[in-house]
Design an enzyme around this catalytic site. Structure first.
Site, PDB file in Angstrom:
ATOM      1  N   ASP A  47      -2.910  -5.205   4.805  1.00  0.00           N
ATOM      2  CA  ASP A  47      -3.545  -6.170   5.300  1.00  0.00           C
ATOM      3  C   ASP A  47      -4.158  -7.136   4.090  1.00  0.00           C
ATOM      4  OD1 ASP A  47      -5.309  -4.687   3.997  1.00  0.00           O
ATOM      5  OD2 ASP A  47      -6.096  -3.683   5.722  1.00  0.00           O
ATOM      6  N   GLU A  95       2.989   2.050   6.469  1.00  0.00           N
ATOM      7  CA  GLU A  95       2.202   1.071   5.678  1.00  0.00           C
ATOM      8  C   GLU A  95       2.174   1.557   4.233  1.00  0.00           C
ATOM      9  OE1 GLU A  95      -1.952  -1.244   5.936  1.00  0.00           O
ATOM     10  OE2 GLU A  95      -1.907   0.664   6.849  1.00  0.00           O
ATOM     11  N   TYR A 112     -12.592   2.601   4.887  1.00  0.00           N
ATOM     12  CA  TYR A 112     -12.662   3.382   3.557  1.00  0.00           C
ATOM     13  C   TYR A 112     -14.047   3.928   3.393  1.00  0.00           C
ATOM     14  CZ  TYR A 112      -8.289   1.601   2.290  1.00  0.00           C
ATOM     15  OH  TYR A 112      -6.677   1.480   2.204  1.00  0.00           O
ATOM     16  N   ASP A 131      -5.187  -4.173  -0.833  1.00  0.00           N
ATOM     17  CA  ASP A 131      -5.007  -2.606  -0.947  1.00  0.00           C
ATOM     18  C   ASP A 131      -3.645  -2.177  -0.343  1.00  0.00           C
ATOM     19  OD1 ASP A 131      -6.570  -2.610   1.452  1.00  0.00           O
ATOM     20  OD2 ASP A 131      -6.102  -0.533   1.470  1.00  0.00           O
TER      21      ASP A 131
END
Length: 495
Positions: free
Chosen positions: A87, A475, A235, A84
């Protein structure tokens, strides 16, 4: 900039005009943006996020196959899908939302994509192929592969991964209506994309969406409760699962045209709190998206029974207008939408997508948004959305594009393992968990260009550090790019 409370949304023409002009011209304006080039790059980005065995037509060449044994510990094939962000965990919740927004981008703006349409469709299928694997067992949805704490303690390429690839699932005894609802929405939206391109695949997606939705609705609960230790704080669905059930029903209604979903939406509108948090839209909160999506039929004069959703959508639009913005939606001095929390660009692209989508629905019906005593035209909504896109591409106080590889000045030290570590081609030997730390800590630019990646972006003051440790700013994520694909498609055809 002064703001009026949404409780009395009276916009005087001068206030709206001055506010908008300030936002439009507060920063250096680039005379020309190549939206087609930005569109191409925004889709290429997803190839850099691929997990699994890469295809021969892979365009980001510094990536290699990764995570080829995902799911083996649970006796299931869970290879494929997307990482996503920066990472190496596969989180099902944001992946499903990404898929839904990519599909929506194609449904509404595919006709503007030209040669990039086939690549956008491939980006959707890379995800839906995985989601079909994750939902292959009735009453079970595999929602995550990889232990986030183990993964986040290392800085290593996905090709070298030796962290725990733990498989997490929801089932009847451990519900997750939020992630299952979003998965059902993704499968239903994608079924529309493939309806004429691959009818058999489309039917498979829609049938699976129905099954997953029924599971989500029957066994209600939040996956943040069932799998708290694994998914929080990464999340964690702080907004609750109710919006995802409505969101899924809305997409199933759009995909199947079955009356049962319409009745479900009307019956559950109040129960599932459709009017809550109307100025939010993202992987965690679907309320504004639900209202805009459902309102299309009302705007077209086909569904009076959904009128309250249009009222909610109108209120959402009014809350974004410069000068009277909702307290939770601010604008930076340079004109960027800003909301509290991390990775602000996810709000910028998602909210701008809704502005543009709603603008198109209103344009076709020759209608405007009533905001108190005044109104907002479709043209104004398009201008507001375009202003955000242009800010991302370089019309901002720093003169920096926040899309990697677009323009001459863009982030060079993004918080992304694969981009920041030497590629396998350059450094064939394995780079271990802690051996990658020196690449994370160096001030050198990343050796591999993650073309098309849009980072979290600047802060409320338009400042941007371009530094890996500042992950909230540096990110990239798939759910930043997914709605941007639709925006760039439209503006590439209507600059």
């Amino acid at each position: 900039m002064a703001r009026k409370s949404l409780s009395s949304p009276v916009i005087f023409p001068a206030v709206l005009a001055v506010s908008f002009v300030l936002l439009l011209f507060a920063t250096p304006i680039v005379a020309f943006h190549d939206y087609r080039d930005a569109l191409r790059k925004s889709i290429i980005f997803f190839e850099g996020q691929r997990s699994g065995r890469l295809p021969p037509d892979q365009r980001i060449k510094w990536r290699r196959d990764s995570a080829l044994r995902d799911g083996s510990t649970a006796g299931v094939d869970l290879t494929g899908g997307y990482y996503d962000a920066g990472d190496n965990v596969k989180f099902g919740f944001p992946m499903a939302f990404t898929t839904t927004l990519l599909a929506w981008s194609i449904i509404d703006f595919g006709r503007n994509m030209g040669l990039e349409l086939k690549n956008a469709v491939k980006a959707v299928k890379w995800s839906t192929d995985y989601l079909l694997k994750a939902t292959s067992k009735p009453g079970v949805v595999y929602v995550q592969v990889g232990d986030a704490f183990s993964d986040h303690s290392c800085w290593e390429r996905p090709e070298d991964m030796d962290t725990l690839r733990t498989v997490y699932k929801i089932d009847n005894a451990h519900p997750g209506s939020d992630v299952a609802g979003e998965t059902a929405a993704a499968l239903a939206a994608a079924s529309i994309v493939f309806r004429s391109r691959d009818p058999a695949y489309s039917r498979l997606l829609l049938n699976r969406a129905v099954r997953v939705f029924n599971f989500a609705d029957k066994h209600r609960g939040a996956y943040s409760s069932s799998l708290h230790a694994a998914v929080c704080p990464f999340y964690c669905d702080v907004n609750g699962y109710q919006d995802e059930l409505l969101w899924a029903a809305a997409w199933l209604h759009k995909a199947s045209r079955k009356r049962g979903y319409r009745e479900y939406i009307v019956k559950n509108e109040v129960v599932l709190r459709a009017g809550d948090s109307i100025n939010e839209f993202g992987w965690d909160n679907k309320h504004a998206g639900i209202n805009v999506l459902i309102s299309k039929e009302v705007v077209m004069g086909k569904a009076e029974y959904f009128e309250s959703f249009k009222q909610n959508a109108d209120a959402f639009i009014c809350s974004l207008l410069p000068g009277i913005s909702h307290p939770q939606v601010q604008y930076s001095p340079g004109g960027l939408i800003f909301k509290p929390g991390g990775s602000n660009m996810q709000h910028v692209t998602s909210l701008s997508f809704l502005l543009l989508a709603y603008s198109n629905y209103l344009s076709h019906a020759n209608k405007v948004v009533p905001c108190g005593e005044r109104s907002a035209s479709p043209a104004l909504l398009k201008q507001l959305a375009k202003r955000q896109v242009d800010y991302i591409l370089g019309d901002n106080p720093l003169g920096m594009s926040y899309m990697v590889g677009y323009g001459s000045r863009f982030p060079r030290r993004i918080h992304h393992r694969g981009s920041s570590l030497p590629s396998v081609a350059v450094h064939p030997a394995r780079i271990g968990c802690k051996a990658g730390s020196r690449y994370f800590l160096t001030s050198n630019p990343n050796p591999n260009l993650l073309v098309g990646a849009v980072v979290g972006g600047p802060n409320i003051s338009d400042a941007f550090p371009d530094s890996r440790p500042y992950f909230q700013e540096s990110e990239p994520t798939t759910y930043i790019n997914a709605p941007l694909v639709g925006l760039l498609a439209f503006f590439s055809a209507h600059p």
